[in-house]
Scaffold this motif. Structure first.
Motif, PDB file in Angstrom:
ATOM      1  N   ALA A   1     -29.816  11.104  28.729  1.00  0.00           N
ATOM      2  CA  ALA A   1     -30.605  12.121  29.424  1.00  0.00           C
ATOM      3  C   ALA A   1     -31.274  13.069  28.428  1.00  0.00           C
ATOM      4  O   ALA A   1     -32.411  13.505  28.648  1.00  0.00           O
ATOM      5  CB  ALA A   1     -29.718  12.900  30.386  1.00  0.00           C
ATOM      6  N   PHE A   2     -30.595  13.382  27.329  1.00  0.00           N
ATOM      7  CA  PHE A   2     -31.192  14.262  26.323  1.00  0.00           C
ATOM      8  C   PHE A   2     -32.350  13.568  25.609  1.00  0.00           C
ATOM      9  O   PHE A   2     -33.366  14.196  25.303  1.00  0.00           O
ATOM     10  CB  PHE A   2     -30.136  14.729  25.326  1.00  0.00           C
ATOM     11  CG  PHE A   2     -29.357  15.914  25.803  1.00  0.00           C
ATOM     12  CD1 PHE A   2     -29.814  17.200  25.576  1.00  0.00           C
ATOM     13  CD2 PHE A   2     -28.179  15.748  26.502  1.00  0.00           C
ATOM     14  CE1 PHE A   2     -29.118  18.300  26.034  1.00  0.00           C
ATOM     15  CE2 PHE A   2     -27.461  16.835  26.967  1.00  0.00           C
ATOM     16  CZ  PHE A   2     -27.934  18.113  26.740  1.00  0.00           C
ATOM     17  N   VAL A   3     -32.212  12.287  25.343  1.00  0.00           N
ATOM     18  CA  VAL A   3     -33.325  11.550  24.735  1.00  0.00           C
ATOM     19  C   VAL A   3     -34.522  11.564  25.679  1.00  0.00           C
ATOM     20  O   VAL A   3     -35.664  11.803  25.268  1.00  0.00           O
ATOM     21  CB  VAL A   3     -32.903  10.111  24.405  1.00  0.00           C
ATOM     22  CG1 VAL A   3     -34.088   9.319  23.857  1.00  0.00           C
ATOM     23  CG2 VAL A   3     -31.771  10.095  23.386  1.00  0.00           C
ATOM     24  N   ALA A   4     -34.266  11.331  26.970  1.00  0.00           N
ATOM     25  CA  ALA A   4     -35.341  11.367  27.954  1.00  0.00           C
ATOM     26  C   ALA A   4     -35.975  12.750  28.031  1.00  0.00           C
ATOM     27  O   ALA A   4     -37.196  12.888  28.194  1.00  0.00           O
ATOM     28  CB  ALA A   4     -34.809  10.951  29.325  1.00  0.00           C
ATOM     29  N   ALA A   5     -35.160  13.791  27.903  1.00  0.00           N
ATOM     30  CA  ALA A   5     -35.682  15.158  27.949  1.00  0.00           C
ATOM     31  C   ALA A   5     -36.635  15.424  26.794  1.00  0.00           C
ATOM     32  O   ALA A   5     -37.688  16.060  26.973  1.00  0.00           O
ATOM     33  CB  ALA A   5     -34.528  16.159  27.932  1.00  0.00           C
TER      34      ALA A   5
ATOM     35  N   ALA B   1     -34.826  14.873  40.997  1.00  0.00           N
ATOM     36  CA  ALA B   1     -35.966  15.564  40.386  1.00  0.00           C
ATOM     37  C   ALA B   1     -36.062  15.230  38.904  1.00  0.00           C
ATOM     38  O   ALA B   1     -37.159  14.968  38.379  1.00  0.00           O
ATOM     39  CB  ALA B   1     -35.829  17.071  40.580  1.00  0.00           C
ATOM     40  N   PHE B   2     -34.914  15.213  38.217  1.00  0.00           N
ATOM     41  CA  PHE B   2     -34.925  14.877  36.788  1.00  0.00           C
ATOM     42  C   PHE B   2     -35.352  13.424  36.594  1.00  0.00           C
ATOM     43  O   PHE B   2     -36.120  13.111  35.675  1.00  0.00           O
ATOM     44  CB  PHE B   2     -33.542  15.119  36.182  1.00  0.00           C
ATOM     45  CG  PHE B   2     -33.471  14.838  34.714  1.00  0.00           C
ATOM     46  CD1 PHE B   2     -34.142  15.634  33.802  1.00  0.00           C
ATOM     47  CD2 PHE B   2     -32.741  13.754  34.231  1.00  0.00           C
ATOM     48  CE1 PHE B   2     -34.094  15.374  32.427  1.00  0.00           C
ATOM     49  CE2 PHE B   2     -32.682  13.489  32.874  1.00  0.00           C
ATOM     50  CZ  PHE B   2     -33.361  14.291  31.965  1.00  0.00           C
TER      51      PHE B   2
ATOM     52  N   GLY C   1     -37.827   9.694  34.229  1.00  0.00           N
ATOM     53  CA  GLY C   1     -37.535   8.269  34.299  1.00  0.00           C
ATOM     54  C   GLY C   1     -36.094   7.924  33.990  1.00  0.00           C
ATOM     55  O   GLY C   1     -35.688   6.759  34.064  1.00  0.00           O
ATOM     56  N   TRP C   2     -35.277   8.938  33.654  1.00  0.00           N
ATOM     57  CA  TRP C   2     -33.874   8.679  33.323  1.00  0.00           C
ATOM     58  C   TRP C   2     -33.089   8.241  34.546  1.00  0.00           C
ATOM     59  O   TRP C   2     -33.328   8.735  35.661  1.00  0.00           O
ATOM     60  CB  TRP C   2     -33.237   9.937  32.752  1.00  0.00           C
ATOM     61  CG  TRP C   2     -31.742   9.845  32.550  1.00  0.00           C
ATOM     62  CD1 TRP C   2     -31.097   9.379  31.445  1.00  0.00           C
ATOM     63  CD2 TRP C   2     -30.718  10.236  33.478  1.00  0.00           C
ATOM     64  NE1 TRP C   2     -29.735   9.453  31.622  1.00  0.00           N
ATOM     65  CE2 TRP C   2     -29.477   9.972  32.872  1.00  0.00           C
ATOM     66  CE3 TRP C   2     -30.745  10.775  34.772  1.00  0.00           C
ATOM     67  CZ2 TRP C   2     -28.265  10.232  33.502  1.00  0.00           C
ATOM     68  CZ3 TRP C   2     -29.540  11.027  35.405  1.00  0.00           C
ATOM     69  CH2 TRP C   2     -28.314  10.761  34.782  1.00  0.00           C
ATOM     70  N   THR C   3     -32.149   7.342  34.332  1.00  0.00           N
ATOM     71  CA  THR C   3     -31.218   6.954  35.387  1.00  0.00           C
ATOM     72  C   THR C   3     -29.892   6.585  34.743  1.00  0.00           C
ATOM     73  O   THR C   3     -29.868   6.038  33.626  1.00  0.00           O
ATOM     74  CB  THR C   3     -31.763   5.771  36.212  1.00  0.00           C
ATOM     75  OG1 THR C   3     -30.931   5.551  37.349  1.00  0.00           O
ATOM     76  CG2 THR C   3     -31.822   4.489  35.384  1.00  0.00           C
ATOM     77  N   PRO C   4     -28.768   6.912  35.376  1.00  0.00           N
ATOM     78  CA  PRO C   4     -27.469   6.537  34.785  1.00  0.00           C
ATOM     79  C   PRO C   4     -27.300   5.029  34.774  1.00  0.00           C
ATOM     80  O   PRO C   4     -27.733   4.331  35.697  1.00  0.00           O
ATOM     81  CB  PRO C   4     -26.446   7.222  35.708  1.00  0.00           C
ATOM     82  CG  PRO C   4     -27.169   7.438  37.000  1.00  0.00           C
ATOM     83  CD  PRO C   4     -28.595   7.662  36.635  1.00  0.00           C
ATOM     84  N   ARG C   5     -26.643   4.529  33.733  1.00  0.00           N
ATOM     85  CA  ARG C   5     -26.512   3.080  33.549  1.00  0.00           C
ATOM     86  C   ARG C   5     -25.090   2.564  33.701  1.00  0.00           C
ATOM     87  O   ARG C   5     -24.892   1.375  33.959  1.00  0.00           O
ATOM     88  CB  ARG C   5     -27.012   2.699  32.144  1.00  0.00           C
ATOM     89  CG  ARG C   5     -28.460   3.019  31.868  1.00  0.00           C
ATOM     90  CD  ARG C   5     -28.782   2.907  30.387  1.00  0.00           C
ATOM     91  NE  ARG C   5     -28.078   3.956  29.617  1.00  0.00           N
ATOM     92  CZ  ARG C   5     -28.183   4.118  28.311  1.00  0.00           C
ATOM     93  NH1 ARG C   5     -28.944   3.293  27.599  1.00  0.00           N
ATOM     94  NH2 ARG C   5     -27.538   5.077  27.704  1.00  0.00           N
TER      95      ARG C   5
END
Length: 340
Positions: free
Chosen positions: A229-233, A300-301, A306-310
């Motif tokens: 999530a931080f990389v996506a941010a 919203a995030f 485009g982040w999603t938990p894997r």
């Protein structure tokens, strides 16, 4: 995912943007390093203790040891950085997340104040700053319960970052993370979260205790997903800056069921029957938030980044228990079928 200097809007070094990770040796920090080390960037890993580095990283990595409670150390840590990932937190004893003492406040609030001041004095293009907040700080919890001391300090730090973003000093993004769990291979551990603590208790053949009837739930987010999530941010700073974002799976796990699952997985390693899961009176330091289930919604995030938990919860829990069992081996019972 590609993190580019153009995205982060500062240097144009051919080796990629410079990202300073503050608190790189911690549980989330080590998972963060694993994610970033696979990208064509420059990493400056800063922490009080040693920061492990993955084998054969793509990134150009520099490791520094520093006391980040000192303003001069913060200034050196973020010198010329295109982006800063602020993961450092006041971590102390068993109830560290409840800490409200002066030392914890200096790390949880004072360090953000120092960081913003250093970047304000530096001038130039505003760097991206991604900060690890806490879900308890959000209004999405659906609770009017008062904040814990730790959460109140996180909220204060968020306010400092938000004001600096409004002033154009930084481009700040706050990620309010749900409850972290899971094995972080680079750190060699599973952290000090509630599920890892229960796994250690079960390996010691101790009952798993709850302060309620087991219906209280948590959104368990794998530490690797949190790092992602931080990389996506950082990749989507322009879309995310200036406000907090809830980051979680959106799925609530009842603690009674989660603890029972931990007991069963540990039993597979020990050969003993699963330890019991029992309700006990809450201790004096229990807080209102301990008895409320959050309402997490990361849509919203996801839409913005485009982040999603894997990592599925069952998969992450099994791997975490295996890692804890490997680090804290239990002596198998002589007669596994015998009652405890």
């Amino acid at each position: 995912m590609k993190l580019t200097a153009e995205r982060l809007s500062r240097s144009h070094d051919p080796r990629g943007p410079l990202i300073a990770v503050l608190g790189a040796s911690g549980y989330l920090g080590s998972a963060m390093v694993t994610e970033l080390a696979a990208l064509p960037v420059r990493l400056r890993l800063v922490a009080r203790g040693p920061s492990p580095v993955p084998a054969e990283p793509v990134a150009d990595i520099e490791v520094r040891r520093a006391d980040l409670s000192r303003r001069d150390a913060v200034a050196a840590a973020v010198e010329n950085a295109d982006a800063v990932i602020h993961l450092a937190a006041g971590i102390g004893g068993q109830q560290s997340w409840r800490a409200t003492d002066e030392q914890a406040a200096q790390v949880n609030v004072g360090m953000m104040r120092d960081l913003v001041d250093v970047l304000r004095r530096r001038g130039g293009t505003a760097p991206a700053v991604a900060f690890a907040g806490t879900l308890q700080a959000g209004s999405s919890t659906g609770s009017t319960a008062p904040l814990s001391g730790y959460a109140a300090q996180k909220v204060a730090a968020e306010g400092i970052l938000r004001e600096a973003t409004a002033q154009g000093v930084v481009r700040g993004v706050v990620l309010r993370l749900s409850t972290l769990y899971g094995h972080s291979p680079l750190s060699g551990g599973a952290g000090r979260g509630v599920l890892a603590s229960m796994a250690r208790r079960a390996l010691a053949d101790e009952a798993l205790t709850m302060w309620h009837d087991g219906s209280v739930a948590r959104d368990f987010l794998h530490v690797r997903d949190a790092a992602g999530a931080f990389v996506a941010a950082l990749e989507h700073v322009a879309e995310l800056q200036g406000r907090p974002w809830t980051v979680g799976t959106g799925r609530l796990e009842r603690l009674g069921e989660a603890f029972t699952a931990v007991a069963g997985l540990v039993a597979e390693h020990t050969g003993r029957p699963p330890v019991p899961v029992v309700a006990v009176p809450p201790p004096a330091y229990a807080e209102a938030g301990d008895f409320h289930s959050p309402e997490t919604d990361a849509t919203a995030f996801h839409a913005a980044s485009g982040w999603t938990p894997r990592v599925p919860f069952s998969e992450g829990l099994r791997a975490m228990v295996a890692a804890v069992a490997a680090a804290h081996p239990a002596t198998p019972a002589a007669h596994p079928s015998a009652s405890p």
